[in-house]
Design a protein around this motif. Sequence first.
Motif, PDB file in Angstrom:
ATOM      1  N   ASN A 185      39.490   8.700  39.135  1.00  0.00           N
ATOM      2  CA  ASN A 185      40.160   7.936  40.195  1.00  0.00           C
ATOM      3  C   ASN A 185      40.319   6.465  39.820  1.00  0.00           C
ATOM      4  OD1 ASN A 185      40.354  10.165  41.988  1.00  0.00           O
ATOM      5  ND2 ASN A 185      38.175   9.914  42.454  1.00  0.00           N
ATOM      6  N   ASP A 186      40.139   6.144  38.528  1.00  0.00           N
ATOM      7  CA  ASP A 186      40.271   4.790  37.990  1.00  0.00           C
ATOM      8  C   ASP A 186      39.241   3.805  38.536  1.00  0.00           C
ATOM      9  OD1 ASP A 186      42.267   5.255  36.138  1.00  0.00           O
ATOM     10  OD2 ASP A 186      43.863   4.952  37.598  1.00  0.00           O
ATOM     11  N   ARG A 187      38.105   4.302  38.986  1.00  0.00           N
ATOM     12  CA  ARG A 187      37.006   3.422  39.375  1.00  0.00           C
ATOM     13  C   ARG A 187      36.173   3.154  38.123  1.00  0.00           C
ATOM     14  NH1 ARG A 187      34.318   6.763  44.067  1.00  0.00           N
ATOM     15  NH2 ARG A 187      34.537   8.215  42.347  1.00  0.00           N
ATOM     16  N   ALA A 188      35.846   1.904  37.906  1.00  0.00           N
ATOM     17  CA  ALA A 188      35.078   1.518  36.719  1.00  0.00           C
ATOM     18  C   ALA A 188      33.629   1.239  37.095  1.00  0.00           C
ATOM     19  CB  ALA A 188      35.700   0.296  36.066  1.00  0.00           C
ATOM     20  N   PHE A 189      32.711   1.759  36.286  1.00  0.00           N
ATOM     21  CA  PHE A 189      31.284   1.546  36.465  1.00  0.00           C
ATOM     22  C   PHE A 189      30.773   0.885  35.185  1.00  0.00           C
ATOM     23  CE2 PHE A 189      32.675   5.266  38.762  1.00  0.00           C
ATOM     24  CZ  PHE A 189      32.241   4.984  40.053  1.00  0.00           C
ATOM     25  N   ARG A 190      30.096  -0.241  35.328  1.00  0.00           N
ATOM     26  CA  ARG A 190      29.698  -1.022  34.158  1.00  0.00           C
ATOM     27  C   ARG A 190      28.224  -1.367  34.227  1.00  0.00           C
ATOM     28  NH1 ARG A 190      31.776  -7.085  33.227  1.00  0.00           N
ATOM     29  NH2 ARG A 190      30.044  -7.464  34.604  1.00  0.00           N
TER      30      ARG A 190
END
Length: 199
Positions: A127-132
């Motif tokens: 879903n194009d969510r970024a986790f960093r």
Amino acid sequence: ENWEDFLRTTPVKDIHGIGPRLTQRLHSVGIETALDFVNTPREKIRRLLHKPGELIWHELRGHSLVPVQTEQAFPKTLSRGGGLWGEPRDPKVIYGFLIRNFERFIESVWLGEIEILNVGLILIDANDRAFRLEKSFPDFTDDYFEVLNAFRENFKALYQRYCAYSAMHLYSTRLRPTGEGQISLFPQKNERAEKIKQL
């Protein structure tokens, strides 16, 4: 005169630094060729293309403003990664992509004679969510296992079960050339890592 003929027959789209959008902008005001570009008043070029366009205008008129780089500058960041084919959910598959990207990352560290003080991992879901997540080291390092373990810990902390992932990026933002640091009083030699480095 040959120079003018060259500029007259060179479309603006072929000028280094002028991409499709800038080409459209120039065409909208009647600038079609490199000769049209250099014959346009500098102020108009600056209004249209800002400072980079003005630098190109000077260069095309024979005034070198951008120095020639004879050596590659030391990088400010290092990153490897990209898309994950098939948007996998299986942690083993995703971890396999991490290892592939890690090998490219550590190879760049060694070939570039770089030491790093931190690593970061970005996982992007379907879903194009970024986790960093970032991890810092106590000192600059280029140790294979120390860097791999940091990425592994970041992966374990970021991975969410049943989530499909579309991309990942491994990076470091704190770099220095190898050997520029203070020598440790108690160096810890990792023979296995040294052998891997020599391969």
